[in-house]
Design a protein around this motif. Structure first.
Motif, PDB file in Angstrom:
ATOM      1  N   SER A 104      -7.111  11.048   1.293  1.00 14.97           N
ATOM      2  CA  SER A 104      -6.899  12.047   0.243  1.00 14.97           C
ATOM      3  C   SER A 104      -7.032  13.465   0.798  1.00 14.97           C
ATOM      4  O   SER A 104      -6.294  14.371   0.394  1.00 14.97           O
ATOM      5  CB  SER A 104      -7.867  11.823  -0.914  1.00 14.97           C
ATOM      6  N   ASP A 105      -7.955  13.678   1.742  1.00 12.88           N
ATOM      7  CA  ASP A 105      -8.106  15.007   2.343  1.00 12.88           C
ATOM      8  C   ASP A 105      -6.876  15.366   3.172  1.00 12.88           C
ATOM      9  O   ASP A 105      -6.383  16.485   3.122  1.00 12.88           O
ATOM     10  CB  ASP A 105      -9.351  15.052   3.240  1.00 12.88           C
ATOM     11  N   LEU A 106      -6.389  14.405   3.915  1.00 10.08           N
ATOM     12  CA  LEU A 106      -5.227  14.672   4.760  1.00 10.08           C
ATOM     13  C   LEU A 106      -4.011  15.027   3.900  1.00 10.08           C
ATOM     14  O   LEU A 106      -3.280  15.971   4.198  1.00 10.08           O
ATOM     15  CB  LEU A 106      -4.914  13.459   5.647  1.00 10.08           C
ATOM     16  N   ILE A 107      -3.833  14.304   2.827  1.00 11.89           N
ATOM     17  CA  ILE A 107      -2.698  14.574   1.938  1.00 11.89           C
ATOM     18  C   ILE A 107      -2.821  15.977   1.336  1.00 11.89           C
ATOM     19  O   ILE A 107      -1.858  16.718   1.233  1.00 11.89           O
ATOM     20  CB  ILE A 107      -2.632  13.492   0.820  1.00 11.89           C
ATOM     21  N   ARG A 108      -4.040  16.320   0.975  1.00 10.29           N
ATOM     22  CA  ARG A 108      -4.278  17.645   0.383  1.00 10.29           C
ATOM     23  C   ARG A 108      -3.967  18.757   1.388  1.00 10.29           C
ATOM     24  O   ARG A 108      -3.342  19.752   1.061  1.00 10.29           O
ATOM     25  CB  ARG A 108      -5.744  17.738  -0.082  1.00 10.29           C
ATOM     26  N   ILE A 109      -4.374  18.552   2.633  1.00 10.52           N
ATOM     27  CA  ILE A 109      -4.212  19.600   3.638  1.00 10.52           C
ATOM     28  C   ILE A 109      -2.785  19.626   4.184  1.00 10.52           C
ATOM     29  O   ILE A 109      -2.253  20.672   4.505  1.00 10.52           O
ATOM     30  CB  ILE A 109      -5.239  19.386   4.768  1.00 10.52           C
ATOM     31  N   GLY A 110      -2.188  18.489   4.270  1.00  8.64           N
ATOM     32  CA  GLY A 110      -0.767  18.467   4.617  1.00  8.64           C
ATOM     33  C   GLY A 110      -0.416  18.121   6.049  1.00  8.64           C
ATOM     34  O   GLY A 110       0.705  17.735   6.317  1.00  8.64           O
ATOM     35  N   SER A 111      -1.343  18.292   6.980  1.00  8.52           N
ATOM     36  CA  SER A 111      -1.028  17.846   8.342  1.00  8.52           C
ATOM     37  C   SER A 111      -2.298  17.670   9.164  1.00  8.52           C
ATOM     38  O   SER A 111      -3.326  18.293   8.896  1.00  8.52           O
ATOM     39  CB  SER A 111      -0.089  18.831   9.048  1.00  8.52           C
ATOM     40  N   ASP A 135       0.851  -1.188   0.000  1.00 12.47           N
ATOM     41  CA  ASP A 135       0.000   0.000   0.000  1.00 12.47           C
ATOM     42  C   ASP A 135       0.888   1.239   0.000  1.00 12.47           C
ATOM     43  O   ASP A 135       1.511   1.568   1.007  1.00 12.47           O
ATOM     44  CB  ASP A 135      -0.901  -0.018   1.251  1.00 12.47           C
ATOM     45  N   GLU A 136       0.929   1.899  -1.142  1.00  8.17           N
ATOM     46  CA  GLU A 136       1.807   3.070  -1.277  1.00  8.17           C
ATOM     47  C   GLU A 136       1.442   4.189  -0.312  1.00  8.17           C
ATOM     48  O   GLU A 136       2.273   5.018   0.032  1.00  8.17           O
ATOM     49  CB  GLU A 136       1.711   3.628  -2.704  1.00  8.17           C
ATOM     50  N   ARG A 137       0.196   4.206   0.104  1.00  7.99           N
ATOM     51  CA  ARG A 137      -0.252   5.301   0.969  1.00  7.99           C
ATOM     52  C   ARG A 137       0.469   5.286   2.310  1.00  7.99           C
ATOM     53  O   ARG A 137       0.647   6.317   2.947  1.00  7.99           O
ATOM     54  CB  ARG A 137      -1.765   5.204   1.192  1.00  7.99           C
ATOM     55  N   LEU A 138       0.888   4.096   2.737  1.00  7.57           N
ATOM     56  CA  LEU A 138       1.547   4.001   4.046  1.00  7.57           C
ATOM     57  C   LEU A 138       2.825   4.831   4.100  1.00  7.57           C
ATOM     58  O   LEU A 138       3.074   5.528   5.088  1.00  7.57           O
ATOM     59  CB  LEU A 138       1.859   2.534   4.385  1.00  7.57           C
ATOM     60  N   ALA A 139       3.616   4.764   3.028  1.00 11.03           N
ATOM     61  CA  ALA A 139       4.873   5.522   3.011  1.00 11.03           C
ATOM     62  C   ALA A 139       4.584   7.023   3.056  1.00 11.03           C
ATOM     63  O   ALA A 139       5.246   7.782   3.766  1.00 11.03           O
ATOM     64  CB  ALA A 139       5.673   5.168   1.773  1.00 11.03           C
ATOM     65  N   LYS A 140       3.560   7.439   2.309  1.00  9.67           N
ATOM     66  CA  LYS A 140       3.212   8.865   2.289  1.00  9.67           C
ATOM     67  C   LYS A 140       2.711   9.323   3.656  1.00  9.67           C
ATOM     68  O   LYS A 140       3.061  10.385   4.143  1.00  9.67           O
ATOM     69  CB  LYS A 140       2.133   9.130   1.234  1.00  9.67           C
TER      70      LYS A 140
END
Ligand SMILES: Nc1nc2c(ncn2[C@@H]2O[C@H](COP(=O)(O)OP(=O)(O)O)[C@@H](O)[C@H]2O)c(=O)[nH]1
Ligand SMILES: [Mg+2]
Length: 345
Positions: free
Chosen positions: A305-312, A46-51
């Motif tokens: 996806s929302d968390l990634i967009r917002i950044g923290s 799951d690539e999302r884990l690294a991000k």
């Protein structure tokens, strides 16, 4: 989640299992080498884990896992005790899904039940053995309850199942009937993904298109798993392989079972979990710990996806984007969930 690998002998079950688990289960050119099933726990890529790890500076990351059981090859007559017979079948009663490997590679050095490649024939042999094993179980039960007036409905249901299975068909069941049959762990009713184990670069045989099928070259996959990570990545780029067969297998298994992934984050520990689609946050809590389900108060939820967009997380909190949800809120793919609960004991 547990998945059982079935198929005739020498179709590449253990080779694929080894590739999946990077294990070293014994691979043989002769049938019946595996008496106990090989059991391996596989991390779900799951690539999302690294991000997420980077974003929230997680110190510990635990991916979701699937358990695979590799049993020895079934042969014609297995349900009647041929080969090592029914003992194998008993080992996979408890799995939630079946991966059925079908031989589509030709190799005169590797014995096969017949000299020709005939994937549909092979599939039917295995499925017949599974059905016969199921029929035996049902027969025993029918014998037991046939005089019980309270079991009339169950008896009728079982008779319907016997009728279909005897014709080599799958019974058509509604939700309630499926539920009623759960305790029997019938192999024929388990969701099945077919894997055409083809030679390198070969297509899936047309005759298999009517099944839910993916193509894999087990030998190549297992050889690639032997390579160091870096070389494997390089090979993928050179060969233009976007996704490894194994990743596809895991992804398709997820789809087959209607599973989604959600994440938890607690004290810098990030973890991925699997959940049946359509379940709510309280049921998700139960996946983590039964105490959390029992004492469930509320959940804080934000989608990946929302968390990634917002950044923290802190920004998300400030902007009110961490939703506070009650028990009935459905979990969506990629939700990051924090459960608030009280101890009930
Ligand atoms: N040529 C070729 N041989 C394979 C492939 N997959 C497995 N084999 C070989 O087939 C033999 C039996 O494989 P194994 O995984 O033990 O089969 P199992 O009986 O289904 O578990 C081994 O010698 C493997 O190397 C493949 O894709 N191509
Ligand atoms: Mg094997």
């Amino acid at each position: 989640m547990q998945i059982g690998i079935v198929g005739l002998p020498n179709v590449g079950k253990t080779t694929l299992f080894n590739a999946l688990t990077r294990g070293h289960a014994k691979v043989e050119r002769y049938p019946f080498t595996t008496i106990e099933p090989n059991i391996g726990v596989v991390e779900v890529p799951d690539e999302r884990l690294a991000k997420l790890k980077e974003l929230i500076e997680a110190e510990e990351v635990t991916p979701a896992t699937i358990k695979f059981l590799d049993i020895a090859g079934l042969v014609e007559g297995a349900s009647k005790g041929e080969g090592l017979g029914n003992r194998f079948l008993a080992k996979i009663r408890e799995v939630e899904a079946i991966v059925h490997i079908v031989r589509c590679f030709s190799d005169s050095n590797v014995a096969h039940i017949a000299p020709d490649l005939a994937p549909t024939r092979d599939i039917e042999i295995v499925n017949l053995e599974l059905a016969l094993a199921d029929l035996e179980i049902i027969e025993k039960r029918r014998e037991k309850i046939k005089k019980d007036p309270e079991a009339r409905e169950e008896l009728k249901l079982l008779e319907g199942v016997v009728e279909s299975l005897s014709k080599g068909e799958l019974p058509e069941l509604n939700e309630k009937e499926r539920e009623a049959l759960k305790g029997y762990h019938l192999l024929s009713l388990k969701p099945t993904l077919y894997v055409a184990n083809s030679g390198e670069g070969e297509e899936i045989p047309k005759e298999l298109k009517k099944y839910r099928v993916i193509g894999i070259c087990a030998k190549l996959e297992s050889e690639l798993q032997e390579l160091p990570e870096k070389e494997r990545a390089q090979f993928r780029v050179e060969m233009g392989i976007e996704e490894m067969g194994l990743e596809r297998l895991i992804r398709e298994s997820y789809r087959l079972l209607g599973l989604i992934t959600f994440f938890t984050l607690e004290r810098k520990k990030l973890r991925a979990w699997t959940l049946k689609e359509g379940r709510n946050v309280r049921e998700a809590a139960g996946r983590i710990h039964s105490d959390m389900e029992k004492g469930f108060i509320k959940a804080e939820v934000i989608n990946y996806s929302d968390l990634i967009r917002i950044g923290s997380l802190s920004q998300a909190r400030e902007k009110g984007l961490l939703r506070i949800e009650g028990r009935d809120c459905k979990v969506r793919e990629g939700d990051i969930i924090t459960i608030k609960f009280h101890l009930t004991r």
